[in-house]
Scaffold this motif. Structure first.
Motif, PDB file in Angstrom:
ATOM      1  N   LYS A   1       0.798  -1.233   0.000  1.00 41.13           N
ATOM      2  CA  LYS A   1       0.000   0.000   0.000  1.00 41.13           C
ATOM      3  C   LYS A   1       0.831   1.284   0.000  1.00 41.13           C
ATOM      4  O   LYS A   1       0.309   2.357  -0.329  1.00 41.13           O
ATOM      5  N   VAL A   2       2.109   1.198   0.394  1.00 47.02           N
ATOM      6  CA  VAL A   2       2.924   2.405   0.560  1.00 47.02           C
ATOM      7  C   VAL A   2       4.199   2.291  -0.259  1.00 47.02           C
ATOM      8  O   VAL A   2       4.783   1.214  -0.370  1.00 47.02           O
ATOM      9  N   ASN A   3       4.641   3.410  -0.819  1.00 43.77           N
ATOM     10  CA  ASN A   3       5.843   3.412  -1.640  1.00 43.77           C
ATOM     11  C   ASN A   3       7.117   3.371  -0.797  1.00 43.77           C
ATOM     12  O   ASN A   3       7.114   3.713   0.390  1.00 43.77           O
ATOM     13  N   THR A   4       8.204   2.986  -1.431  1.00 40.98           N
ATOM     14  CA  THR A   4       9.526   2.977  -0.802  1.00 40.98           C
ATOM     15  C   THR A   4       9.965   4.407  -0.487  1.00 40.98           C
ATOM     16  O   THR A   4       9.670   5.340  -1.250  1.00 40.98           O
ATOM     17  N   THR A   5      10.648   4.582   0.632  1.00 38.94           N
ATOM     18  CA  THR A   5      11.166   5.890   1.025  1.00 38.94           C
ATOM     19  C   THR A   5      12.248   6.347   0.051  1.00 38.94           C
ATOM     20  O   THR A   5      13.113   5.559  -0.346  1.00 38.94           O
ATOM     21  N   LEU A   6      12.198   7.634  -0.323  1.00 42.08           N
ATOM     22  CA  LEU A   6      13.146   8.206  -1.278  1.00 42.08           C
ATOM     23  C   LEU A   6      13.796   9.461  -0.702  1.00 42.08           C
ATOM     24  O   LEU A   6      13.134  10.265  -0.046  1.00 42.08           O
ATOM     25  N   ALA A   7      15.089   9.626  -0.969  1.00 42.05           N
ATOM     26  CA  ALA A   7      15.800  10.849  -0.593  1.00 42.05           C
ATOM     27  C   ALA A   7      16.504  11.401  -1.828  1.00 42.05           C
ATOM     28  O   ALA A   7      17.111  10.648  -2.597  1.00 42.05           O
ATOM     29  N   PHE A   8      16.425  12.709  -2.029  1.00 45.39           N
ATOM     30  CA  PHE A   8      17.067  13.375  -3.166  1.00 45.39           C
ATOM     31  C   PHE A   8      18.084  14.377  -2.621  1.00 45.39           C
ATOM     32  O   PHE A   8      17.748  15.198  -1.748  1.00 45.39           O
ATOM     33  N   VAL A   9      19.310  14.312  -3.137  1.00 41.54           N
ATOM     34  CA  VAL A   9      20.383  15.161  -2.604  1.00 41.54           C
ATOM     35  C   VAL A   9      21.186  15.764  -3.742  1.00 41.54           C
ATOM     36  O   VAL A   9      21.549  15.082  -4.704  1.00 41.54           O
ATOM     37  N   SER A  10      21.487  17.062  -3.606  1.00 44.75           N
ATOM     38  CA  SER A  10      22.449  17.706  -4.510  1.00 44.75           C
ATOM     39  C   SER A  10      23.350  18.610  -3.687  1.00 44.75           C
ATOM     40  O   SER A  10      23.033  18.947  -2.538  1.00 44.75           O
ATOM     41  N   LEU A  11      24.476  19.007  -4.278  1.00 47.70           N
ATOM     42  CA  LEU A  11      25.445  19.838  -3.566  1.00 47.70           C
ATOM     43  C   LEU A  11      25.604  21.158  -4.303  1.00 47.70           C
ATOM     44  O   LEU A  11      25.964  21.191  -5.484  1.00 47.70           O
ATOM     45  N   ASN A  12      25.313  22.255  -3.587  1.00 48.84           N
ATOM     46  CA  ASN A  12      25.448  23.578  -4.168  1.00 48.84           C
ATOM     47  C   ASN A  12      26.905  24.025  -4.200  1.00 48.84           C
ATOM     48  O   ASN A  12      27.763  23.439  -3.531  1.00 48.84           O
ATOM     49  N   SER A  13      27.186  25.085  -4.936  1.00 44.74           N
ATOM     50  CA  SER A  13      28.558  25.571  -5.086  1.00 44.74           C
ATOM     51  C   SER A  13      29.155  26.050  -3.766  1.00 44.74           C
ATOM     52  O   SER A  13      30.365  26.055  -3.588  1.00 44.74           O
ATOM     53  N   ASN A  14      28.296  26.443  -2.806  1.00 41.05           N
ATOM     54  CA  ASN A  14      28.794  26.900  -1.499  1.00 41.05           C
ATOM     55  C   ASN A  14      29.005  25.746  -0.511  1.00 41.05           C
ATOM     56  O   ASN A  14      29.307  25.951   0.661  1.00 41.05           O
ATOM     57  N   GLY A  15      28.825  24.520  -1.018  1.00 40.27           N
ATOM     58  CA  GLY A  15      29.039  23.353  -0.168  1.00 40.27           C
ATOM     59  C   GLY A  15      27.808  22.908   0.590  1.00 40.27           C
ATOM     60  O   GLY A  15      27.805  21.861   1.251  1.00 40.27           O
ATOM     61  N   GLU A  16      26.713  23.678   0.510  1.00 37.52           N
ATOM     62  CA  GLU A  16      25.470  23.329   1.193  1.00 37.52           C
ATOM     63  C   GLU A  16      24.709  22.260   0.409  1.00 37.52           C
ATOM     64  O   GLU A  16      24.670  22.284  -0.819  1.00 37.52           O
TER      65      GLU A  16
END
Length: 318
Positions: free
Chosen positions: A86-101
């Motif tokens: 009934k429920v989808n798999t947990t997903l995480a999306f990550v990117s790295l900005n030019s300032n390191g954040e």
């Protein structure tokens, strides 16, 4: 082969943006990776030749099937991995900005819905070690309650308990006190606790690492290991304290090094006749942590988390 080490917690997909210096708004290209600290630990144990079982929940979707296969390919027992219809798999999306954040988006799904009644109590009872790696497990939902119930059950059954708080800033924004409180509750159960230097300062509220270790022992932890990156690991059994040096390597990617360290330590501990007696044998503890430092270092020489985990033969070559 040693009795099972049961690793309980989250299993999810990390989508890592491969575009350089960008946000998720502008990112176009993503690499799919299996994620979840306790899953990484279970894979590390199996890769070294140990017996690991992962307990958790994913969606019965393409991502959940991918995660199940990834663990099975690492020879991890997935008999307590539940695929939820009934429920989808947990997903995480990550990117790295030019300032390191980091730009981070977290879509929580099936992992938080694991209930205690869905677990096989006999398999937990027969385990030699139970490992709790909590990056998302303590955030809330049914998994949090399950986590604490399994800890209480394991304590009553006199099973060796390992705990890694796995603090992630992105997940605990504006909830730091909550993270500290729940981590302290878990520490009281721990025979072995692994923390980073940042985590021990946050949870103990002490800037001095050795004072922080003392706080952890006062809370109930038997053995404390504070990973210090290239500087090694500070270990304590409540009576003796020492920094165990790591090996010198050229680091390419430190992703998964902490989980590999934990997996290596638990693999070695599971081979002891009575793991709970380790607290009385500081020389054996030093030997185990030296091995674990080496495994963590080897992982840093390759790209990826699970894909970079070494076999026992690879570690011994170092």
């Amino acid at each position: 082969m040693s009795k099972n080490i049961v690793c309980i917690g989250e299993l999810l997909i990390d989508f890592i943006c491969s575009d350089i210096d960008t946000s998720l708004v502008h990112g176009q290209n993503f690499i799919k990776k299996a994620g979840g600290a306790p899953a990484n630990v279970s894979a590390a144990i199996s890769k070294l030749g140990g017996s690991a079982l992962f307990a958790g929940k994913v969606g019965n979707d393409s991502f959940g099937v991918f995660l199940e296969k990834t663990l099975q390919e690492s020879c991890v027992d997935t008999s307590m991995l539940i695929l939820d219809e009934k429920v989808n798999t947990t997903l995480a999306f990550v990117s790295l900005n030019s300032n390191g954040e980091r730009d981070f988006v977290f879509n929580r799904g099936a992992d938080e819905l694991l209930e205690y009644d869905e677990l096989d109590e006999d398999k937990i009872r027969s385990a030699k070690i139970i490992h709790f790696g909590s990056a998302t497990a303590l955030l809330g939902g049914k998994l949090k309650d399950t986590y604490l119930k399994v800890m209480e059950f394991s304590k009553k059954e006199n099973i060796f308990i390992s705990f890694d708080p796995n603090y992630r800033t992105d997940l605990w924004k504006n909830r730091l006190n909550e993270f500290i409180d729940i981590s302290r509750k878990c520490i009281k159960y721990a025979d072995f606790i692994k923390v980073s230097d940042e985590e021990i300062k946050i949870i103990s509220k002490e800037d001095d690492l050795r004072e922080g270790v003392k706080v952890f022992h006062e809370l109930g932890a038997k053995i404390v290991a504070v990973t210090l990156g290239k500087d090694g690991t500070l270990i304590s059994n409540g009576k003796e304290m020492k920094i165990i040096e790591s090996i010198k390597i050229k680091s390419i990617d430190s992703t998964g090094a902490g989980d590999a360290f934990v997996g290596a330590a638990l693999y070695k501990i599971s081979n002891l006749e009575n793991p709970k007696n380790l607290v009385y044998d500081f020389d054996k503890l030093k030997e185990i942590i030296s091995f674990s430092n080496k495994v963590g270092a080897v992982v840093c020489t390759k790209l990826g988390a699970i894909s970079s985990l070494p076999t026992l033969e690879e570690v011994e070559r170092y």
